[in-house]
Design a protein around this motif. Structure first.
Motif, PDB file in Angstrom:
ATOM      1  N   TYR A  34       0.827  -1.214   0.000  1.00  0.00           N
ATOM      2  CA  TYR A  34       0.000   0.000   0.000  1.00  0.00           C
ATOM      3  C   TYR A  34       0.861   1.264   0.000  1.00  0.00           C
ATOM      4  CZ  TYR A  34      -3.241   3.607   1.574  1.00  0.00           C
ATOM      5  OH  TYR A  34      -3.970   4.759   1.682  1.00  0.00           O
ATOM      6  N   GLU A  42      -2.841   7.788  -4.614  1.00  0.00           N
ATOM      7  CA  GLU A  42      -3.982   8.334  -3.871  1.00  0.00           C
ATOM      8  C   GLU A  42      -3.768   9.813  -3.561  1.00  0.00           C
ATOM      9  OE1 GLU A  42      -5.179   6.281  -0.390  1.00  0.00           O
ATOM     10  OE2 GLU A  42      -5.635   4.390  -1.396  1.00  0.00           O
ATOM     11  N   LYS A  43      -2.563  10.156  -3.129  1.00  0.00           N
ATOM     12  CA  LYS A  43      -2.277  11.553  -2.782  1.00  0.00           C
ATOM     13  C   LYS A  43      -2.258  12.437  -4.024  1.00  0.00           C
ATOM     14  CE  LYS A  43       0.393  10.600   1.427  1.00  0.00           C
ATOM     15  NZ  LYS A  43       1.728  10.684   2.071  1.00  0.00           N
ATOM     16  N   TYR A  47      -7.614  11.011  -3.902  1.00  0.00           N
ATOM     17  CA  TYR A  47      -8.594   9.943  -3.660  1.00  0.00           C
ATOM     18  C   TYR A  47      -9.404  10.221  -2.403  1.00  0.00           C
ATOM     19  CZ  TYR A  47     -10.415   5.240  -2.754  1.00  0.00           C
ATOM     20  OH  TYR A  47     -11.238   4.172  -2.507  1.00  0.00           O
ATOM     21  N   ASP A  48      -8.752  10.716  -1.345  1.00  0.00           N
ATOM     22  CA  ASP A  48      -9.457  10.951  -0.083  1.00  0.00           C
ATOM     23  C   ASP A  48     -10.539  12.012  -0.237  1.00  0.00           C
ATOM     24  OD1 ASP A  48      -7.467  12.837  -0.554  1.00  0.00           O
ATOM     25  OD2 ASP A  48      -7.251  13.307   1.582  1.00  0.00           O
ATOM     26  N   HIS A  55      -6.765   8.119   3.812  1.00  0.00           N
ATOM     27  CA  HIS A  55      -5.713   7.157   3.521  1.00  0.00           C
ATOM     28  C   HIS A  55      -5.643   6.110   4.638  1.00  0.00           C
ATOM     29  CE1 HIS A  55      -4.703   9.925   0.407  1.00  0.00           C
ATOM     30  NE2 HIS A  55      -4.246  10.855   1.229  1.00  0.00           N
ATOM     31  N   ARG A 306      -9.919  -1.048  -3.903  1.00  0.00           N
ATOM     32  CA  ARG A 306      -9.382   0.305  -3.765  1.00  0.00           C
ATOM     33  C   ARG A 306      -8.416   0.628  -4.908  1.00  0.00           C
ATOM     34  NH1 ARG A 306      -9.370   3.379   1.206  1.00  0.00           N
ATOM     35  NH2 ARG A 306      -7.895   5.124   1.122  1.00  0.00           N
ATOM     36  N   VAL A 310      -8.662   3.694  -7.501  1.00  0.00           N
ATOM     37  CA  VAL A 310      -7.580   4.673  -7.609  1.00  0.00           C
ATOM     38  C   VAL A 310      -7.105   4.780  -9.055  1.00  0.00           C
ATOM     39  CG1 VAL A 310      -5.196   5.180  -6.949  1.00  0.00           C
ATOM     40  CG2 VAL A 310      -6.806   4.385  -5.216  1.00  0.00           C
TER      41      VAL A 310
END
Length: 559
Positions: A34, A42-43, A47-48, A55, A306, A310
């Protein structure tokens, strides 16, 4: 027997450490995958923000399996938890009105106490830090209930407020109930959706709650509770009506599994369907009991979901960034892209060969886009996409190979099952189904010719702690551990060979708890009472669960 008992603590500590190390190994690899491959993407692509999912932290990978109970008020959620635990728990409130007004997480601990939500959300060893985003108004209605429990050693239970109906559902809770349910659903291993046989109406709030469970259908188990309060004909109609209502609410061609019964400790009010209810409860409890074994698979499954989301988000954000002008007309172009989002989705899907199911819900996503500036988005980086692809094609498949599969030999299967620990102890109450325990009702126990009589029942209870102290893996002692125990008895090798042949009833090379009890009984009979080792076990000494196997073997002429 004193010699082998004296060594059990050291051996048990060693084997227990082996099981813990194997479990930690899977979690450690998932964390590394991960952090190295997924978190950077993600960053970069927010994504958050777009999925309102923070995260992942190390604690979430190490967390026990979670079981969330959802349903309207007074359907029996808290009573179900009491039945599972076999006792009350701190903060429990039961009644016909909406008594549970908060989210309650039940966790194992040395003493009984309640933990306020604000303290629970910053606890370093619990996976609830992400709940801080819902604010103080929610955290004041969130609490932990800590108590010593054999069930909670293996799983965490989440009791939710009763879902409102009628005028009550117009009351403002002070926080977004469905978003909180969605947060827990993302992290739950099992979601139990309860219905009362007397009120099958699906309110607006219940429908909205079921809607946010979309994508988690594999986790959902439905319960039609309090079914003992209606007769057989009424039950048939109620069951059909529930399936019809669920079919309209959950947009899926597949029918959800519905367990029918009365899921609390009180005896059934009517025994018309007692056999059915007993089988249904047994099936549900089996699902719950094996959760720890499936925990690693669940974590991998959720991580795969996930990763796919993403990856799709990266393509969407990269595409929108590429469509923006360099200098003039940025706002106008952004609004045009938002209005044309269905076509943009189709373009991205065809260009990169993506699945429609991996795309976010278009209306909610468009609302999020209105809060963003496309010109500030990051462009697509193919090396990050390749890292995500490596997870799906290489890293996670290799990790899956370390989990049990149909290709495993008995020896490798036992070793792998050790990673997941033991089963969850679930309630068994024959008297609830109109089948009183004959041994309990008769002060002299059961007759030896009765089908379920086992002469070693008391020995099994006495040796339970001894067996657990040896660190069984997946409920079985390995050949090496069992050999060390038997050698410590001081018996001759030929005697131990005969005892092993008699005790390993299913011939898999391992000893479960009952087989271990038989082995200790035979050793004790030789050492303490000087009896010869029998050529075959009497039926009263064979555990009831293995008698059919023994009968088949004997009828076939096998030893």
């Amino acid at each position: 027997m004193a010699d082998w008992a004296a060594t059990k603590t050291a051996m048990g500590s060693r084997n227990a450490d082996e099981v813990i190390n194997k479990t930690n190994l899977v979690s450690t690899k998932l964390k590394a995958i991960y952090k190295d491959n997924i978190l950077p993407a993600e960053k970069r692509y927010q994504y958050d923000f777009f999925y309102e999912s923070p995260h992942l932290t190390d604690v979430e990978f190490d967390a026990k399996p979670q079981v969330m109970l959802v349903g309207q008020y007074s359907v029996g959620k808290t009573s179900f938890i009491r039945y599972m635990l076999g006792r009350d728990f701190p903060g429990a409130r039961i009644g016909p009105e909406p008594t549970t007004d908060r989210f309650t997480c039940l966790i194992n601990g040395p003493e009984e106490r309640t933990i306020p939500g604000n303290a629970l959300s910053v606890h370093p060893d619990l996976p609830f830090r992400g709940l801080e985003r819902f604010g103080v108004s929610f955290l004041s209605r969130f609490e932990g209930s800590q108590l010593p429990s054999s069930v909670l050693r293996s799983i965490t239970l989440v009791d939710t407020p009763g879902i409102l109906s009628g005028e009550k559902q117009r009351t403002n809770r002070g926080y977004d109930f469905t978003k909180v349910v969605s947060w827990f659903a993302d992290r739950a291993d099992l979601i139990i959706l309860l219905f009362d046989a007397h009120k099958l109406d699906i309110s607006d709030e219940l429908k909205a709650t079921i809607d946010v469970l979309k994508g988690h259908e594999d986790k959902i188990r439905c319960i039609l509770n309090k079914a003992d309060q209606i007769n057989r004909q009424q039950l048939m109609r109620v069951y059909g009506a529930l399936l019809w209502s669920l079919g309209k609410t959950i947009n899926s061609p597949e029918v959800l599994r519905v367990y029918v019964g009365s899921f609390w400790s009180e005896p059934l009010q009517t025994l018309d369907n007692a056999e059915l209810f007993e089988q249904e409860e047994s099936d549900l409890m089996r699902d719950l009991a094996i959760l720890p074994r499936q925990s690693a698979v669940r974590k991998i499954n959720e991580l795969v979901k996930r990763i796919r989301k993403v990856k799709t988000l990266a393509y969407i954000v990269g595409h929108l960034k590429s469509q923006m002008p360099a200098v003039m007309g940025k706002d106008k172009k952004q609004q045009k892209l938002i209005n044309n989002m269905p076509n943009e989705f189709r373009t991205i899907m065809k260009k990169h060969n993506l699945s429609p199911g991996d795309f976010p819900e278009i209306n909610a996503f468009s609302e999020k886009l209105k809060e963003s500036k496309f010109s500030e988005f990051h462009s697509l980086k193919m090396d990050q996409i390749q890292l995500l692809e490596d997870c799906l094609s290489s890293h996670l498949p290799r990790l899956m190979e370390e989990l049990p599969s149909e290709k495993d030999s008995p020896e490798s299967l036992r070793a792998k099952l050790g990673e997941a620990g033991t089963n969850v102890p679930v309630p068994t109450r024959n008297s609830k189904f109109g089948k009183p325990n004959a041994a309990a009702s008769n002060p002299f126990g059961m007759a030896e010719d009765e089908e379920e009589y086992w002469a070693l029942e008391e020995s099994a209870e006495r040796l339970k702690d001894s067996f657990e102290g040896l660190g069984p893996q997946g409920g079985f002692l390995s050949p090496q551990t069992a050999k060390e125990v038997l050698v410590k008895t001081g018996l001759e090798k030929d005697q131990l060979r005969q005892i092993w042949s008699l005790s390993d009833i299913d011939r898999d090379g391992y000893l479960d708890h009952h087989e271990y009890v038989v082995a200790m009984f035979l050793c004790d009979a030789v050492i303490q009472k000087g009896r010869p080792i029998p050529a075959e076990l009497p039926m009263s000494v064979i555990p009831p669960s293995k008698r059919s196997l023994m009968k088949e073997r004997r009828s076939a002429g096998a030893p």
